[in-house]
Scaffold this motif. Structure first.
Motif, short mmCIF file in Angstrom:
data_model
loop_
_atom_site.label_atom_id
_atom_site.label_comp_id
_atom_site.label_asym_id
_atom_site.label_seq_id
_atom_site.Cartn_x
_atom_site.Cartn_y
_atom_site.Cartn_z
N ALA A 12 1.58 5.75 -2.45
CA ALA A 12 1.52 7.06 -1.80
C ALA A 12 1.63 8.22 -2.79
O ALA A 12 1.03 9.28 -2.57
CB ALA A 12 2.63 7.15 -0.75
N PRO A 20 -4.17 9.47 1.33
CA PRO A 20 -4.37 9.39 -0.12
C PRO A 20 -4.83 10.73 -0.70
O PRO A 20 -5.63 11.44 -0.10
CB PRO A 20 -5.46 8.32 -0.27
N CYS A 60 -4.26 3.32 4.14
CA CYS A 60 -3.23 4.24 3.67
C CYS A 60 -2.53 4.91 4.85
O CYS A 60 -1.29 5.04 4.86
CB CYS A 60 -3.84 5.30 2.76
N VAL A 65 0.83 -1.20 0.00
CA VAL A 65 0.00 0.00 0.00
C VAL A 65 0.87 1.25 0.00
O VAL A 65 0.56 2.24 -0.67
CB VAL A 65 -0.96 -0.01 1.21
#
Length: 307
Positions: A193, A223, A216, A189
């Motif tokens: 970014a 995000p 996130c 994840v």
């Protein structure tokens, strides 16, 4: 002038006597003696205002008034029997109408198997299926416009409603096919970014929206939301044009849209929760029937029953 209401017991006795044309035989069939049967016929004749039978030592015959009444009496008794049977079927949860709200993504996973199982068990139930995101489903449950909801990431507590987790499935990264990360088998994840995000608006699915932004945050970033879409198919279509990336339930991979790459986010990927929801005080037996069918056949997809 108000029409007199004929007692159904008298109508039943009348029909039996009209079929037997013999007081003794009719009384035996009804499980009573002749005097009560004669009394019932006299009361019915008093209500009608005319004789219904002519009596003779050899038996009885219908009068013109009796012949006129007979079809209506049979129809009334049949209608009552049908009504009682229908009421019992609804009361037993074997018939009636069930209104179900569902999140669109569940049409790719749990919904087809659930509906197939339910329809096989209860073919006389009318299903009213409505595609709705989570927040509208919760509002519809409170308003009574749906009976059951199938939704993602329900709130921890919602007064008057009950939630039961029935399925969990992992999240996947949704990438444009040309994205550099699409060349990898799995992504982290944190690697998303620097990419803009396409997500569902928070107001239509606050639980799922917060779950994704929370993933996130756990990876060290907030995000950058550049596009919103209410349906996952639209989210994926926007991703395919290169407008951003997304995180979505793994069942979305079944859309197989051109220009989109779905990648797992690791063996320990976080999972999204699917729940069935209903009103705590709902006495509709069809709700219990559906709850019994949930989880029996989750159908194809990447989800698994909740533990």
């Amino acid at each position: 002038m108000e029409r007199p209401q004929l007692p159904l017991q008298q109508l039943h006795a009348f029909v039996v006597l009209a079929e037997e044309l013999h007081f003794g035989h009719a009384a035996a069939r009804l499980g009573i003696t002749q005097p009560p049967l004669s009394q019932q016929m006299r009361r019915l004749e008093d209500t009608v205002g005319h004789a219904l039978f002519t009596r003779a030592p050899s038996g009885v015959k219908l009068t013109p008034a009796g012949r006129e009444l007979l079809p209506a009496a049979r129809q009334a008794l049949t209608g009552l029997a049908d009504g009682l049977a229908a009421a019992r079927a609804v009361g037993d949860g074997l018939a009636g109408r069930l209104r179900i709200g569902f999140a669109a993504s569940l049409a790719l996973t749990v919904l087809p198997g659930l509906l197939r199982t339910f329809r096989e068990r209860f073919p006389d139930v009318r299903l009213d299926i409505r595609e709705m995101t989570t927040a509208p489903q919760i509002a519809a449950l409170h308003e009574g416009s749906i009976d059951v909801g199938l939704l993602r990431e329900p709130p921890a507590v919602e007064p008057g409603l009950v939630f039961r987790t029935v399925l969990t499935e992992p999240f996947v990264a949704v990438l444009p096919s040309a994205h550099p990360l699409a060349a990898q088998r799995t992504v982290r994840v944190a690697q998303l970014a620097d990419s803009p995000f396409v997500l569902l608006p928070r107001e239509v699915g606050p639980g799922l929206h917060d779950r994704i932004t929370g993933l996130c945050a756990e990876s060290g970033f907030t995000p950058r939301l550049t596009q919103h879409a209410v349906e996952w198919q639209t989210v994926c279509a926007l991703v395919a044009t290169g407008l951003g990336v997304s995180l979505a339930p793994a069942g979305i991979r079944r859309l197989r849209l051109k220009g989109v790459a779905f990648r797992g986010i690791g063996p320990d990927a976080a999972r999204t929760r699917v729940a069935v929801a209903w009103r705590q005080d709902d006495s509709n037996p069809l709700v219990a029937r559906l709850l019994g069918a949930v989880g029996q056949d989750p159908g194809p997809g990447t989800g698994r029953p909740a533990c």
